[in-house]
Design an enzyme around this catalytic site. Sequence first.
Site, PDB file in Angstrom:
ATOM      1  N   GLU A 109      19.783 -19.697  -1.401  1.00 13.34           N
ATOM      2  CA  GLU A 109      21.046 -20.100  -2.010  1.00 13.34           C
ATOM      3  C   GLU A 109      21.127 -21.610  -1.839  1.00 13.34           C
ATOM      4  O   GLU A 109      21.117 -22.112  -0.714  1.00 13.34           O
ATOM      5  CB  GLU A 109      22.242 -19.435  -1.317  1.00 13.34           C
ATOM      6  CG  GLU A 109      22.331 -17.933  -1.530  1.00 13.34           C
ATOM      7  CD  GLU A 109      23.562 -17.341  -0.890  1.00 13.34           C
ATOM      8  OE1 GLU A 109      24.240 -18.058  -0.115  1.00 13.34           O
ATOM      9  OE2 GLU A 109      23.859 -16.171  -1.153  1.00 13.34           O
TER      10      GLU A 109
ATOM     11  N   ASP B 295      34.497 -23.218   3.290  1.00  9.92           N
ATOM     12  CA  ASP B 295      33.419 -23.531   4.223  1.00  9.92           C
ATOM     13  C   ASP B 295      33.947 -24.188   5.482  1.00  9.92           C
ATOM     14  O   ASP B 295      34.980 -24.858   5.480  1.00  9.92           O
ATOM     15  CB  ASP B 295      32.395 -24.450   3.546  1.00  9.92           C
ATOM     16  CG  ASP B 295      31.573 -23.717   2.515  1.00  9.92           C
ATOM     17  OD1 ASP B 295      30.898 -22.744   2.888  1.00  9.92           O
ATOM     18  OD2 ASP B 295      31.618 -24.100   1.332  1.00  9.92           O
TER      19      ASP B 295
END
Length: 303
Positions: free
Chosen positions: A86, A97
């Site tokens: 990814e 995140d």
Amino acid sequence: MPRPPTAGAPPPLWPARLHRPHVTADLRRQPPLRERHLLPTTASLRAVLAQPRCALGVFVPAGVHPARAERRQLDQIAQAGADLFEMGLAHHDAGLDGPVIQAAYRRALSRGDVLDRTLRAVEHAAGLRPTVVMTYWDPVSRHGPEHLARLLADAVAAGAMVVDLPDHQAERWQAAAQAANLSTPRLVPRHLADTGLATVAAGASGWLYAPASTAPTGYRGPLDVPALADFTTRLRAVSPLPVVSGVGISTPALAERIAPLVDAVVIGTPVLRALMTAPEQAPALTAAFAHALNPHATTQTRA
């Protein structure tokens, strides 16, 4: 619910691709996708996720290091046991995140030419393992969904997952990705009712992403494995797509516990923390996760 065993061959080992210093311009000059003899990237991704064992995905933000170092790191991570990549497209407001990935994104943004650097990284990663791009909607919107989908496809990405895809933009993004032959994995919030799960799943391809934790990426606390098991059972009830999990799978021991529930485990922050501070440690860390998921494999078989 354990993963049903399915027959499948190991992922094909793709030939290395030559580095080109100005990838965006070069990719634009290439013939249309339908006229090019590209490897079947989406088929290769399906083959990885159809294996009877749980696959290992490794998340790497693109553009954090100079291109030559980045290519070397991707080579080493692939050889250490990664089944898929990814690649993160840096964004200044990565709200889902944690601090490690946000710091990596800031470093990538400070180097400039984020899209070009990402396309170069994706192209190299895709020459090693099936590669899916991870991004937020804002970069997709700024570059244009149709334009960005074509660029990612020309860089031989197998798909792109927009982690915060707005409901009202889902149809446009899916159409753009489908036209470029990109899969569209979807991150599925655990709180959705079954009808919501079915709606998200209907617009997905490639995989459904079931976060192991509801915290931001980089979480290192305990995981509620029974809750994740219930969630993956619900997902499998509404869709035949593979189920992938990440977020909070911070150790090989946790990866081993999650493996029976899903088709792939994705690790990000543990490897990225090494890449940011001691890059030489990243391959060994990747190998430890790979061994936890598949203790009988050797890194040589994946090289």
